[in-house]
Every structure is written in C-alpha cells, then in structure tokens.
Design a protein around this motif. Structure first.
Motif, PDB file in Angstrom:
ATOM      1  N   LYS A   5       2.385  -8.694  -4.301  1.00  0.00           N
ATOM      2  CA  LYS A   5       3.136  -6.905  -4.487  1.00  0.00           C
ATOM      3  C   LYS A   5       1.712  -5.791  -3.826  1.00  0.00           C
ATOM      4  CE  LYS A   5       6.622  -6.839  -6.727  1.00  0.00           C
ATOM      5  NZ  LYS A   5       7.894  -5.803  -7.782  1.00  0.00           N
ATOM      6  N   VAL A   7       0.699  -2.108  -2.669  1.00  0.00           N
ATOM      7  CA  VAL A   7       1.551  -0.365  -3.335  1.00  0.00           C
ATOM      8  C   VAL A   7       0.490   0.882  -1.944  1.00  0.00           C
ATOM      9  CG1 VAL A   7       1.738   1.746  -4.929  1.00  0.00           C
ATOM     10  CG2 VAL A   7       2.333  -0.494  -5.186  1.00  0.00           C
ATOM     11  N   ALA A  14      -0.374  -0.277   2.858  1.00  0.00           N
ATOM     12  CA  ALA A  14      -0.219  -1.747   2.100  1.00  0.00           C
ATOM     13  C   ALA A  14      -0.514  -2.226   2.599  1.00  0.00           C
ATOM     14  CB  ALA A  14       1.505  -1.081   0.993  1.00  0.00           C
ATOM     15  N   MET A  34       8.737   3.085  -3.861  1.00  0.00           N
ATOM     16  CA  MET A  34       8.319   2.722  -5.506  1.00  0.00           C
ATOM     17  C   MET A  34       9.274   3.881  -6.976  1.00  0.00           C
ATOM     18  SD  MET A  34       4.236   1.544  -6.420  1.00  0.00           S
ATOM     19  CE  MET A  34       4.612   1.363  -8.215  1.00  0.00           C
ATOM     20  N   LYS A  47       5.383   6.683  -2.840  1.00  0.00           N
ATOM     21  CA  LYS A  47       4.222   5.566  -3.058  1.00  0.00           C
ATOM     22  C   LYS A  47       5.248   4.823  -1.804  1.00  0.00           C
ATOM     23  CE  LYS A  47       1.088   6.969  -4.437  1.00  0.00           C
ATOM     24  NZ  LYS A  47      -0.321   6.858  -3.485  1.00  0.00           N
ATOM     25  N   GLU A  49       5.293   0.386  -1.599  1.00  0.00           N
ATOM     26  CA  GLU A  49       5.655  -1.005  -1.827  1.00  0.00           C
ATOM     27  C   GLU A  49       6.167  -2.126  -1.553  1.00  0.00           C
ATOM     28  OE1 GLU A  49       6.475  -2.738  -6.334  1.00  0.00           O
ATOM     29  OE2 GLU A  49       8.095  -3.140  -5.106  1.00  0.00           O
ATOM     30  N   ASP A  96       8.018  -1.933 -12.282  1.00  0.00           N
ATOM     31  CA  ASP A  96       7.133  -1.380 -11.284  1.00  0.00           C
ATOM     32  C   ASP A  96       6.035  -1.275 -11.969  1.00  0.00           C
ATOM     33  OD1 ASP A  96      10.458  -0.164 -10.751  1.00  0.00           O
ATOM     34  OD2 ASP A  96       9.830  -0.791  -9.465  1.00  0.00           O
TER      35      ASP A  96
END
Length: 413
Positions: A5, A7, A14, A34, A47, A49, A96
């Motif tokens: 992942k 961010v 990302a 997020m 944000k 992800e 998260d």
C-alpha cells in the motif's frame, strides 16, 4: 506476488511512489480514501491509499521442455489477477495506516485561543439568522446529505465533548442540529465551531451581578440549600462592596438554626467593620431596614432547608415578602456546581415557586465538568451573576464570564 500500500495526497502521487520502489510493471489493485483517525482527525486533509501488486520475476529455466500454449498463458494471468484481488480484499480489512498527530495536537493544545480566533474571524458569517427548529423532513434530509465529512466529524466530536462535560443530552442535540442547519458544502469546520461558540455564549446571556450604580438602600437576599456556601459567598461580596467599592454595607441573617453560620458572618462583619444583626422575626427585619436606610446594601442570609420542609420554606418566604414591601430587593439562588443535575433542577424549580432570582454557582474548583451551569441556565432562564472557586475571602469569587465557560465546555483549557 508482492502487494503493498502507498499513501499520497492524490492517486497519481501514491502510484508514482509505488513505481519508484517497485518499478513500472505494477498493477493497481485498489484505490480508496483513507479513513481519518485520531481525536483531531477532522483537521487532516484527505489522503488516498493505493494498493498495488507486482508479480515476482520468474526464474529463467535451463531447458524449456514444454512449450506454453496461448490459452495456458491467459488462464495463468487470470489466476494471478484473481489471487491478487483476494489478497487486496484482505488487505483492505487491515488496520489503516496511522499518521503522527503530534503537530496538530500541539497546535490545538489550548482550544481557547483557537476558539477566540475563529470566532472573531467568522463573526460576520455566523450572524446570519438560523433556520427555525421546525423544518420539513425533505429539507432536513437534503441538508444532511450536503454536510461535509469534516463537519460530520466535528459534530461527533462536539457531541462527545459536551456530553463528557455533563451538558444535558437535550441541549447537546439542539446544538448539533443547529450545526447541521448552518453547515454548507465546502465550508471549513471553524465556521461551525465559531457558530456553536457564539450560540452558547448568547444562550448564557449577559451576567447580571450586583449593580453598583443604583442608589440604595437595596436588599441583596441569598437563598439556597444548606451547605452550598451562602455564608462565605455573602462575606466575599460584602468585602468587595465595602472595601474597594467603598459602599455602606450591613449584613443580616435570618438563619437562626445554624449558630455557626451566624457566628461566621459576625466574625467577617467585625473584620470589615460593618454592622451585623441576627433577625428573629419579621418585625425585627422591618426595624433593621429602617435602621440601615442610609446604607447602600443590606445583605441578607437565609436558612437553607430541605425542599420537603414546608414550614421552613414558608418562614423564609415570609421574610422575603416583608422585605419586598418596604425596600428594593434582589434574590440570588446559590447552588453548588458539584450537585447532581437532577437535584439542581429540583432545587431551582422549588425556589422558582417562591421568587424570581439570579444564579450564583459555588465550588467551581471542585468539579471538572461545568455542564450544569449551562443546564440550569437553559432550564430556568435565570441569569448567572457570579461563580466562586474556593474558600478564600474575598478573592475566590468572580463575575460570571460566559466566554470562559463556553470555551471550557467546548474542550478548551
């Protein structure tokens, strides 16, 4: 298969970060905003992800004994994508990523300054009229749909903070409903914060302490249950009026049930060099008013009593009625901030049947939850005149400041 992942502020940011680490052959498996976490989560910018997958580099075989058929390659790719999808689904359920909140929390460590700043900045905006409480269901539904995620987070935080400060849930719901009404898409949280701040200050109203400009004599009568600090409060106010304000003050008590209280007042009066008298009958009260007709203020201490003691209640009321017939009077209901809300309401209602009064809250230093001030003010409609925060005479008393209390109720120091 490598699944990771990344961010960023945007999906592209990302994804580019993923390409830098894993190369250009990554496959984007999932993109989602997020979930904001932490007490001050509504201050954070959104944000994104991105979950990406990268198939491990295959080892080069020495001998290729069986040629791959085209259908086999397609099936293999499908299996790989299916496996990656399952893994990505599982990863979405993981905890998260949490970001460091220290900078934000440090900035908001003292909410009082933030409230004051945002209130001044938004004062003109929040002065527009608030819609009436009664609105049809369709309008309410439309407004709720338009409320931003940031505002919803603020409403949740506002609700929890006020409940923690023991504001009654009825009044908390009124405030959160009004936040939803004034919230508009794109407006920052500080608009809602300033609106709540202003509304609560206005609901408290202006403090109404003893008027120093009116000419005397005037009777300042203090009523309330036993043990809330009436006697000490009278001593503090008598000291303030007689020394720095240089007013002529006399002190009377009709509390003949507690000898210690009368002696305590007598001691304070002696120190202040002001007259003191114990009153045993209505006729003696009338004579005292005549004797002190040239004074500015006559401070009257009454006996605290049980709400179910009708005889003592009628006795106190008879003295008040006698005073009202011969002199201008002002009544102060003295309550302890540490008393349970249900009991405060019962006390306030009982005294409302006797007289109109202003409020004084004592023992503010003995409780961290100040919600009862708001509750009683909303329930009775009576203005708050003073608060006391200790036993020191005359220092531990102050004119009620609605802004300070509201800042505290909203989470400030």
């Amino acid at each position: 298969m490598i699944i990771k992942k990344y961010v960023g502020k945007t999906e592209n940011e990302a994804t580019e970060e993923a390409k830098k680490e894993l190369g250009a052959n990554i496959v984007v498996m999932n993109v989602k905003p997020m979930k904001k976490t932490g007490f001050f989560s509504f201050f954070k910018s959104q944000k994104i992800e991105v979950t990406v997958a990268l198939e491990d580099e295959p080892e080069m075989p020495v001998v290729r004994s069986v040629p791959l058929h085209k259908d086999m390659v397609v099936n293999s790719q499908r299996d790989t994508i299916a496996a990656a999808t399952l893994n990505a689904t599982k990863l979405r359920e993981d905890k998260d990523i949490r970001e460091d909140n220290s900078a934000i929390e440090e900035k908001l460590d003292n909410l009082s300054s933030l409230l004051e700043k945002n209130f001044l900045k938004s004062e003109r905006d929040v002065s527009e009229p608030i819609p009436d409480q009664a609105e049809d269901t369709a309008v309410k539904t439309s407004q709720k749909a338009a409320v931003s995620e940031e505002t919803l987070s603020f409403i949740k935080l506002l609700y929890n903070t006020l409940i923690e400060n023991e504001v009654d849930e009825i009044y908390v719901n009124q405030l959160t409903d009004e936040v939803e009404k004034v919230s508009k898409p794109g407006l920052p949280f500080d608009y809602a914060l300033a609106n709540v701040y202003q509304k609560m200050v206005l609901k408290f109203g202006k403090s109404e302490p003893i008027d120093l400009e009116k000419s005397g004599p005037r009777a300042e009568i203090f009523i309330g249950p036993t043990g809330v600090g009436k006697t000490t409060t009278i001593a503090k106010l008598a000291s303030e009026l007689s020394v720095p304000q240089k007013k002529k003050v006399a002190v009377l008590t009709i509390d003949t049930y507690r000898i210690a209280a009368a002696e305590q007042l007598r001691t304070y009066a002696s120190i202040l060099e002001i007259p003191f008298r114990v009153i045993y009958s209505v006729d003696e009260m009338k004579q005292a008013v005549e004797d002190f007709k040239d004074y500015d203020y006559i401070m009257v201490d009454t006996a605290g009593h049980s709400l179910h003691n009708d005889e003592l209640k009628q006795d106190v009321e008879s003295y008040i009625r006698a005073l009202e017939d011969i002199i201008e009077c002002e009544n102060f209901l003295v309550l302890s901030a540490t008393t349970k809300y249900r009991d405060l309401i019962e006390i306030a209602d009982a005294y409302s049947e006797m007289v109109t009064y202003k409020l004084i809250f004592t023992k503010m230093d003995e409780t961290g939850a100040k919600g009862n001030l708001y509750n009683v003010r909303m329930h009775t409609g009576a203005p708050v005149a003073y608060i006391t925060n200790g036993q020191n005479v005359p220092d531990d008393i102050a004119v009620f400041d609605a802004q300070k209390i509201v800042k505290h109720l909203l989470g400030g120091k």
